[in-house]
Design a protein around this motif. Structure first.
Motif, PDB file in Angstrom:
ATOM      1  N   ILE A 108       0.846  -1.212   0.000  1.00 23.11           N
ATOM      2  CA  ILE A 108       0.000   0.000   0.000  1.00 23.11           C
ATOM      3  C   ILE A 108       0.873   1.251   0.000  1.00 23.11           C
ATOM      4  O   ILE A 108       0.509   2.259  -0.595  1.00 23.11           O
ATOM      5  N   ASP A 109       2.042   1.181   0.645  1.00 28.04           N
ATOM      6  CA  ASP A 109       2.943   2.344   0.612  1.00 28.04           C
ATOM      7  C   ASP A 109       3.365   2.657  -0.821  1.00 28.04           C
ATOM      8  O   ASP A 109       3.621   3.821  -1.166  1.00 28.04           O
ATOM      9  N   GLY A 110       3.439   1.639  -1.638  1.00 29.02           N
ATOM     10  CA  GLY A 110       3.767   1.835  -3.046  1.00 29.02           C
ATOM     11  C   GLY A 110       2.601   2.410  -3.850  1.00 29.02           C
ATOM     12  O   GLY A 110       2.737   2.677  -5.052  1.00 29.02           O
ATOM     13  N   GLY A 111       1.463   2.572  -3.189  1.00 25.21           N
ATOM     14  CA  GLY A 111       0.306   3.168  -3.862  1.00 25.21           C
ATOM     15  C   GLY A 111      -0.481   2.175  -4.704  1.00 25.21           C
ATOM     16  O   GLY A 111      -1.379   2.558  -5.456  1.00 25.21           O
ATOM     17  N   TRP A 112      -0.174   0.890  -4.573  1.00 32.27           N
ATOM     18  CA  TRP A 112      -0.804  -0.083  -5.477  1.00 32.27           C
ATOM     19  C   TRP A 112      -2.279  -0.285  -5.194  1.00 32.27           C
ATOM     20  O   TRP A 112      -3.051  -0.573  -6.094  1.00 32.27           O
ATOM     21  N   ASN A 113      -2.696  -0.118  -3.938  1.00 27.88           N
ATOM     22  CA  ASN A 113      -4.123  -0.301  -3.642  1.00 27.88           C
ATOM     23  C   ASN A 113      -4.957   0.802  -4.290  1.00 27.88           C
ATOM     24  O   ASN A 113      -6.105   0.594  -4.635  1.00 27.88           O
ATOM     25  N   ALA A 114      -4.340   1.980  -4.409  1.00 21.25           N
ATOM     26  CA  ALA A 114      -5.075   3.158  -4.876  1.00 21.25           C
ATOM     27  C   ALA A 114      -5.105   3.278  -6.396  1.00 21.25           C
ATOM     28  O   ALA A 114      -5.673   4.225  -6.939  1.00 21.25           O
ATOM     29  N   LEU A 115      -4.520   2.292  -7.082  1.00 20.83           N
ATOM     30  CA  LEU A 115      -4.271   2.404  -8.519  1.00 20.83           C
ATOM     31  C   LEU A 115      -5.492   2.862  -9.307  1.00 20.83           C
ATOM     32  O   LEU A 115      -5.439   3.837 -10.051  1.00 20.83           O
ATOM     33  N   SER A 116      -6.607   2.146  -9.154  1.00 21.98           N
ATOM     34  CA  SER A 116      -7.771   2.542  -9.942  1.00 21.98           C
ATOM     35  C   SER A 116      -8.879   3.104  -9.061  1.00 21.98           C
ATOM     36  O   SER A 116     -10.028   3.211  -9.471  1.00 21.98           O
ATOM     37  N   GLY A 117      -8.539   3.489  -7.825  1.00 28.88           N
ATOM     38  CA  GLY A 117      -9.521   4.085  -6.922  1.00 28.88           C
ATOM     39  C   GLY A 117      -9.871   5.499  -7.359  1.00 28.88           C
ATOM     40  O   GLY A 117      -9.131   6.141  -8.116  1.00 28.88           O
ATOM     41  N   PRO A 118     -11.036   6.000  -6.872  1.00 25.76           N
ATOM     42  CA  PRO A 118     -11.493   7.338  -7.275  1.00 25.76           C
ATOM     43  C   PRO A 118     -10.532   8.432  -6.781  1.00 25.76           C
ATOM     44  O   PRO A 118     -10.118   8.431  -5.623  1.00 25.76           O
ATOM     45  N   GLU A 119     -10.244   9.378  -7.674  1.00 25.26           N
ATOM     46  CA  GLU A 119      -9.275  10.429  -7.349  1.00 25.26           C
ATOM     47  C   GLU A 119      -9.744  11.314  -6.198  1.00 25.26           C
ATOM     48  O   GLU A 119      -8.950  11.798  -5.396  1.00 25.26           O
TER      49      GLU A 119
END
Lengths: 589, 589
Positions: free
Chosen positions: B84-95
């Motif tokens: 998650i620190d790498g931002g992978w969970n947020a990849l296609s999440g709403p901006e």
């Protein structure tokens, strides 16, 4: 819980594979169909009531190695002792050494039941019977006198030691060696892997049959000899002597059949301070070990095929029972209250019928192979040769098709259980795990397919297989002229499938004649499935002709599953060139 | 060890599924193909170097429950935090809530890689993203403000709580209940089973989405509402408050994905002396919970499809590597010394090519589904409707075909490894175990097939599917007119397959129009495989048209595997009657 399908088994023996000709030959004394049924019923009882209840603890506990000794799961040693006390190990063993000399058909039918109840249990005695067969055919009278009776009774168990790390499918690479000791015995050195029941606590002694090379033996498969190496040396009075220099150094951690110890065996490493060299005795002639081993391998292949049938049967029973219990959703033909048992849903029915049909086909092919073995044994001259050819033709089908069916049916069984299928307590997952070894051991199914094409299609000058197809054709004719209701388009689809089979067969035979072996090998696996499905369709039809209530399943198979045959034929005939072209891309630079 | 096939993935996105139209829409800012490749490369690195090395300990150690707390395997918590620190969970999440709002195509491509590296890891965030989607679409602003940012970042994880012992595929039977507390919150009571990552130590809080019935709600699926139930209540400043009355009472002992905790969750039983009743908040409208849940289920189905692709890719890589190392026997095209690597044997090549082709097809179908989701999002009016229909049509294919492929390819992978395949240390067996859940959860593949036939064939007045087939036909035309070498009979077999598809489609549409639903359901599973194979053949051809070195595999598929389509068509059209007749025999009296 597994319940032995004694009626189905008896029906298949009598009306599909053909038990009567073997009984009528007189070779089995006054053995009649009634006695066969009584034996099947008792075997079924033992399998269902004694073996099956120990399946789960076997799977969960597994075999355990400590200080070179293997302990089988709780209750398993007692189970084995009860089983041999019931005379089951001796069922088809030679009468001269205390066996009951019953037909192979009966032997494999019983074997199916032991394996359905617990495949990890069924595999052990299979190896003992292989050892019995190899010794009976090839060993000296002295060795036979010393070992055979106890192997036939099951008092001792036998093993097959072929595989080494670098030598699996290709035994030419085998390195274990045997040195003559000058006294008629040999000293064996080497490491063997994947040795099923190589060490255990079922019996006081274990008789290893071991492939090794003599000094100066030719390279390759023509320099391999077979040796008998007992765990404990046996005195002349039959009592046990010194511990031999062979031990189990490791157990494999396997996907399934956890209760069956898969051993790494070390020969001649000075176990427990012994003078290095496991003491062994030559079986058969020097450098002819592979021929001796093939004696037991052919039989072992049929036995492994029975494991495919067995696990498919167990998975099918479990899935049908679950589908009758589990309720979800509505179904148009369910008039009861609340949710319908899922067995009412057409898609679930498709899975269950596919499982049932494939299981019955695999059983019919395997029993037919056993039938041929029996008739080869009781016949003479041309008849004996005919049935030997038939057994040889059907052995790779019995092994490979049945074990593929085992995997596919076990997988469908998990699916029918839904989420519960993935949970180990249900037992469906365990069958899926167990089933996966059978397409691999005793010659991978790829090897079986190549054996079928390269060695079995040429039998009888290439005509034996066509005689077989002609026999199957007559079954389609009988369906057409039977006037029985419910066969639908069975005769038509079966005819077409057998025509496809003929075409694919002639095509492969032409390739062989032209020396185009790579192309023949490329078509081997689809061909094996093609002949098995076509033969299976005919066997189901034979069943339907004999018993009205079997027609519906035969028709389901003919109209839903047999159509695959046409694509398989195309794959055999048209597939090799593109396979070769694309295959090159797989090879690392 | 798994190495992310970044080039293959990038190629499939760009040249098979069609990444460019989504990028060109402008909806993704200045995201270009180069940035996509950079993201894929970094995801591939993380999957190969960070996730994959923890696969084995995850499988062997599994998740452990003690005193209602679940501990994940050693190293897995740190892995998740790094991820998650790498931002992978947020990849296609709403901006709006901190997500990167990247295309679904990129999201599923990354998801494939996490799942190839460790399916038990990849499944967790899939559920979080489902919860994000459901909240984003249906929750109140207050709930969104409180929960969404932390779910998007992965700081908290989400779960889906549907299944109860009596309610699996049929949610109408659901019994969990929700009582209004009078203050806008609810008290939830009931037992949920098979809850993936229902409890774990990855995150400080877990946000459960729970289906339950309000008092006096209508029976059946129209009386089900969706609630948000956090493990810890959340204060207005975002800090964690009291422990809620929900806990994990048991973990399932599963066949595979051992590191993924599959929980029985108890709501409202007075956990740790609390006043009974888990505090929950309504999401969306009363009694409309199933519609909200379907929002996340459609996406989850594609995500599970990616697990099929993922495990097939991992199994194929492993098998090809092994076949290039392992040496047995001789091969005519092997000029080296000693035994040939088994990759040179035609029968082994057949297995490996079958694995490769099926994997690529499943990937192409799944990415094409993601492509449709993206275009539906960036389009308006008729175009948006068109792409929504396309996504709806392809979702059951992506889910069911890909996960069937996962099982079949993993099984072939075990086979290629021979005896070593059955030994757990090799890792091939673990993939075979993991793969088996994907055809079951998120709607069994039988349910997917029925969804395809009953709900998706009627899309666009029954014409959408024919527009899709027409697009595939144009690919066959391009092959025919391309003058490229090496396609063999691809155009011809593909054309024939697509004609079979058209015929089977019209047949089923006629059954639906006539209200013959049972017969349509009987053909559903073969139809789903038929459309998937035909589409897959076209996608492989599109790849071959774009890149010469992909033609050989396309031809292998067209000439060896596509032929199955004809039998599937016959099964759809001619199979129902015999299925119904034989199906009755399965029902217990």
């Amino acid at each position: 819980m597994y319940k032995a399908p004694v009626d189905d088994i008896s029906f298949t023996l009598k009306h599909v594979a053909g038990l009567k000709p073997a009984l009528d030959s007189g070779a089995f004394g006054d053995l009649g169909e009634d006695l066969v049924d009584a034996i099947l019923a008792e075997a079924g009882r033992f399998a269902s009531e004694e073996v099956a209840p120990l399946y789960k603890i076997g799977d969960e506990h597994g075999a355990v190695l400590k200080d070179a000794a293997v302990t089988t799961p709780p209750g398993w040693r007692a189970l084995y002792r009860n089983w041999i006390d019931g005379g089951w190990n001796a069922l088809s063993g030679p009468e001269e050494f205390g066996g009951q000399g019953l037909p192979t058909m009966l032997g494999v039918a019983a074997l199916e039941m032991w394996n359905s109840a617990a495949m990890a249990f069924g595999i052990g005695p299979t190896l003992t019977m292989g050892a019995v067969e190899a010794l009976d055919k090839h060993a000296s009278e002295a060795l036979k006198a010393k070992y055979l009776a106890k192997l036939v009774s099951g008092e001792w168990m036998g093993t097959m030691n072929l595989t080494e790390p670098q030598a699996g499918s290709d035994l030419a690479a085998l390195r274990s060696r045997a040195e003559p000791a000058g006294d008629g015995t040999y000293r064996i050195f080497g490491q063997k892997i994947f040795i099923t029941y190589g060490e255990h606590d079922f019996t006081d002694n274990i008789i290893h049959l071991v492939l090794a090379r003599l000094p100066d033996a030719p390279a390759g498969t023509r320099g391999i000899s077979l040796f008998l190496v007992p765990k404990f040396l046996v005195n002349d009075d039959g009592s046990l002597g010194a511990r031999n220099d062979v031990f189990c150094s490791g157990l494999e951690h396997k996907l399934g059949i956890h209760a069956s110890p898969t051993c790494t065996m070390i020969y001649g490493d000075g176990f427990q301070g012994a003078a290095p060299g496991a003491i062994g005795w030559l079986i058969g002639e020097e450098n002819k070990g592979l021929a001796c081993m093939f004696t037991m391998m052919n039989n072992a292949r049929l036995c492994v095929g029975m494991q495919g049938v067995a696990v498919a049967e167990a998975a099918t029973q479990k899935a049908i029972a679950y589908a009758n219990e589990r309720r979800q959703g509505k179904a148009s033909d369910y008039a009861g209250s609340g949710m319908a048992p899922i067995v009412h849903h057409p898609d679930v029915q498709r899975n269950l019928l596919t499982m049932t049909a494939l299981t019955q086909i695999a059983r019919a092919i395997s029993y037919s192979c056993a039938h041929a073995i029996d008739l080869a044994r009781v016949s003479a001259g041309d008849q004996a040769a005919h049935w030997r050819d038939r057994a040889n033709l059907l052995t790779p089908l019995a092994k490979a098709f049945s074990t593929d069916v085992g995997v596919d049916v076990a997988s469908l069984g998990v699916q029918v259980h839904g989420g519960m299928g993935f949970i180990e307590e249900t037992g469906a997952a365990a069958l899926y795990r167990d089933a996966r070894i059978a397409p691999i051991y005793e010659g991978t199914n790829g090897i079986q397919a190549i054996d079928l094409v390269a060695r079995k299609l040429p039998l009888g000058g290439g005509e034996h297989v066509h005689r077989y197809i002609a026999e199957l054709k007559r079954i389609a004719d009988e369906v057409r002229t039977s006037n029985l209701q419910g066969f639908g388009r069975t005769a038509e689809t079966l005819d077409r499938a057998l025509d496809d089979l003929t075409e694919a067969t002639r095509f492969l035979q032409k390739l062989l004649a032209d020396g185009r072996l790579d192309e023949a090998q490329a078509g081997a696996t689809p061909y094996l499935r093609l002949i098995s499905l076509a033969a299976g369709g005919a066997y189901l039809a034979r069943g339907g002709l004999a018993e009205q209530n079997r027609i519906a399943l035969c028709r389901f198979f003919a109209e839903n599953l047999l159509g695959e045959v046409s694509a398989l034929k195309d794959r055999v005939i048209d597939g090799a060139e593109s396979l070769a072209a694309a295959g090159k891309t797989l090879i690392s630079a």
